[in-house]
Write a protein that holds these residues in place. Sequence first.
Motif, PDB file in Angstrom:
ATOM      1  N   LEU A   7       0.184   5.233 -13.088  1.00  0.00           N
ATOM      2  CA  LEU A   7       1.449   4.568 -13.416  1.00  0.00           C
ATOM      3  C   LEU A   7       2.258   4.293 -12.142  1.00  0.00           C
ATOM      4  O   LEU A   7       2.806   3.204 -11.975  1.00  0.00           O
ATOM      5  CB  LEU A   7       2.255   5.404 -14.402  1.00  0.00           C
ATOM      6  CG  LEU A   7       3.607   4.826 -14.804  1.00  0.00           C
ATOM      7  CD1 LEU A   7       3.427   3.509 -15.547  1.00  0.00           C
ATOM      8  CD2 LEU A   7       4.376   5.817 -15.655  1.00  0.00           C
ATOM      9  N   ALA A   8       2.319   5.267 -11.237  1.00  0.00           N
ATOM     10  CA  ALA A   8       3.051   5.080  -9.981  1.00  0.00           C
ATOM     11  C   ALA A   8       2.437   3.965  -9.154  1.00  0.00           C
ATOM     12  O   ALA A   8       3.156   3.151  -8.559  1.00  0.00           O
ATOM     13  CB  ALA A   8       3.083   6.384  -9.188  1.00  0.00           C
ATOM     14  N   ILE A   9       1.116   3.881  -9.117  1.00  0.00           N
ATOM     15  CA  ILE A   9       0.446   2.808  -8.369  1.00  0.00           C
ATOM     16  C   ILE A   9       0.746   1.455  -8.995  1.00  0.00           C
ATOM     17  O   ILE A   9       1.059   0.484  -8.293  1.00  0.00           O
ATOM     18  CB  ILE A   9      -1.076   3.073  -8.300  1.00  0.00           C
ATOM     19  CG1 ILE A   9      -1.353   4.289  -7.416  1.00  0.00           C
ATOM     20  CG2 ILE A   9      -1.818   1.847  -7.772  1.00  0.00           C
ATOM     21  CD1 ILE A   9      -2.779   4.796  -7.476  1.00  0.00           C
ATOM     22  N   VAL A  10       0.668   1.370 -10.311  1.00  0.00           N
ATOM     23  CA  VAL A  10       0.942   0.110 -11.014  1.00  0.00           C
ATOM     24  C   VAL A  10       2.392  -0.318 -10.790  1.00  0.00           C
ATOM     25  O   VAL A  10       2.668  -1.497 -10.527  1.00  0.00           O
ATOM     26  CB  VAL A  10       0.610   0.239 -12.518  1.00  0.00           C
ATOM     27  CG1 VAL A  10       1.150  -0.938 -13.304  1.00  0.00           C
ATOM     28  CG2 VAL A  10      -0.889   0.367 -12.715  1.00  0.00           C
ATOM     29  N   SER A  16       6.140  -4.886  -5.774  1.00  0.00           N
ATOM     30  CA  SER A  16       5.800  -5.791  -4.676  1.00  0.00           C
ATOM     31  C   SER A  16       5.646  -7.226  -5.182  1.00  0.00           C
ATOM     32  O   SER A  16       6.171  -8.176  -4.583  1.00  0.00           O
ATOM     33  CB  SER A  16       4.510  -5.322  -4.005  1.00  0.00           C
ATOM     34  OG  SER A  16       4.113  -6.220  -3.016  1.00  0.00           O
ATOM     35  N   ILE A  17       4.954  -7.370  -6.276  1.00  0.00           N
ATOM     36  CA  ILE A  17       4.732  -8.703  -6.852  1.00  0.00           C
ATOM     37  C   ILE A  17       6.049  -9.292  -7.352  1.00  0.00           C
ATOM     38  O   ILE A  17       6.353 -10.462  -7.090  1.00  0.00           O
ATOM     39  CB  ILE A  17       3.679  -8.620  -7.970  1.00  0.00           C
ATOM     40  CG1 ILE A  17       2.313  -8.294  -7.363  1.00  0.00           C
ATOM     41  CG2 ILE A  17       3.631  -9.908  -8.789  1.00  0.00           C
ATOM     42  CD1 ILE A  17       1.292  -7.809  -8.354  1.00  0.00           C
ATOM     43  N   ALA A  18       6.849  -8.492  -8.046  1.00  0.00           N
ATOM     44  CA  ALA A  18       8.143  -8.970  -8.541  1.00  0.00           C
ATOM     45  C   ALA A  18       9.037  -9.387  -7.381  1.00  0.00           C
ATOM     46  O   ALA A  18       9.715 -10.424  -7.446  1.00  0.00           O
ATOM     47  CB  ALA A  18       8.825  -7.892  -9.370  1.00  0.00           C
ATOM     48  N   GLY A  19       9.035  -8.602  -6.310  1.00  0.00           N
ATOM     49  CA  GLY A  19       9.829  -8.946  -5.137  1.00  0.00           C
ATOM     50  C   GLY A  19       9.443 -10.302  -4.568  1.00  0.00           C
ATOM     51  O   GLY A  19      10.308 -11.117  -4.240  1.00  0.00           O
ATOM     52  N   ALA A  47      15.694  -5.341  -3.913  1.00  0.00           N
ATOM     53  CA  ALA A  47      15.688  -4.099  -4.692  1.00  0.00           C
ATOM     54  C   ALA A  47      14.275  -3.757  -5.168  1.00  0.00           C
ATOM     55  O   ALA A  47      13.836  -2.600  -5.067  1.00  0.00           O
ATOM     56  CB  ALA A  47      16.644  -4.218  -5.882  1.00  0.00           C
ATOM     57  N   ALA A  48      13.560  -4.744  -5.682  1.00  0.00           N
ATOM     58  CA  ALA A  48      12.197  -4.504  -6.164  1.00  0.00           C
ATOM     59  C   ALA A  48      11.295  -4.054  -5.017  1.00  0.00           C
ATOM     60  O   ALA A  48      10.521  -3.091  -5.162  1.00  0.00           O
ATOM     61  CB  ALA A  48      11.635  -5.769  -6.821  1.00  0.00           C
ATOM     62  N   PHE A  53       8.476   0.117  -1.952  1.00  0.00           N
ATOM     63  CA  PHE A  53       8.258   0.724  -0.649  1.00  0.00           C
ATOM     64  C   PHE A  53       8.386   2.245  -0.725  1.00  0.00           C
ATOM     65  O   PHE A  53       7.534   2.975  -0.214  1.00  0.00           O
ATOM     66  CB  PHE A  53       9.262   0.159   0.364  1.00  0.00           C
ATOM     67  CG  PHE A  53       9.234   0.844   1.699  1.00  0.00           C
ATOM     68  CD1 PHE A  53       8.213   0.594   2.595  1.00  0.00           C
ATOM     69  CD2 PHE A  53      10.234   1.738   2.049  1.00  0.00           C
ATOM     70  CE1 PHE A  53       8.180   1.224   3.832  1.00  0.00           C
ATOM     71  CE2 PHE A  53      10.213   2.371   3.276  1.00  0.00           C
ATOM     72  CZ  PHE A  53       9.183   2.114   4.178  1.00  0.00           C
ATOM     73  N   PHE A  54       9.427   2.743  -1.368  1.00  0.00           N
ATOM     74  CA  PHE A  54       9.628   4.191  -1.425  1.00  0.00           C
ATOM     75  C   PHE A  54       8.612   4.873  -2.341  1.00  0.00           C
ATOM     76  O   PHE A  54       8.179   5.997  -2.065  1.00  0.00           O
ATOM     77  CB  PHE A  54      11.073   4.523  -1.803  1.00  0.00           C
ATOM     78  CG  PHE A  54      12.018   4.240  -0.677  1.00  0.00           C
ATOM     79  CD1 PHE A  54      11.974   4.976   0.493  1.00  0.00           C
ATOM     80  CD2 PHE A  54      12.934   3.197  -0.765  1.00  0.00           C
ATOM     81  CE1 PHE A  54      12.828   4.702   1.554  1.00  0.00           C
ATOM     82  CE2 PHE A  54      13.793   2.917   0.284  1.00  0.00           C
ATOM     83  CZ  PHE A  54      13.742   3.668   1.453  1.00  0.00           C
TER      84      PHE A  54
END
Length: 112
Positions: A7-10, A16-19, A47-48, A53-54
């Motif tokens: 879930l964290a990877i997704v 990244s994609i949304a950004g 924000a995305a 990143f974090f």
Amino acid sequence: MTLLTLLAIVVTEGCSIAGQIFFKLAMGHHWEASRARAMRLLAAGVAAMAVGFFLWLGLLGSFDLSFLYPFEGLSRLVLLGAAAFFLQEKITPSLWIGVLLISAGVALVAAS
């Protein structure tokens, strides 16, 4: 790999994609139409990307880069689909093939 890790990877890749999609929308012709809308889209992209990143940093603290990096390669496929769906970009067959080859190359490198 646990369900929480997946879930964290997704979520990381989704951010990244949304950004990228938000950045493209913000940098489009919204500046002429509505500077406030463009700024909101740009802020949403930042924000995305920051959330992604974090989360990525947290994942790097727990997993090898060689385990995580193939997911970056797969995100190119999802980004291409998102560009077609959300931005109505025309994706040619040669572009799909190129991205598939890149993703396959990343998977091969990760498997070695």
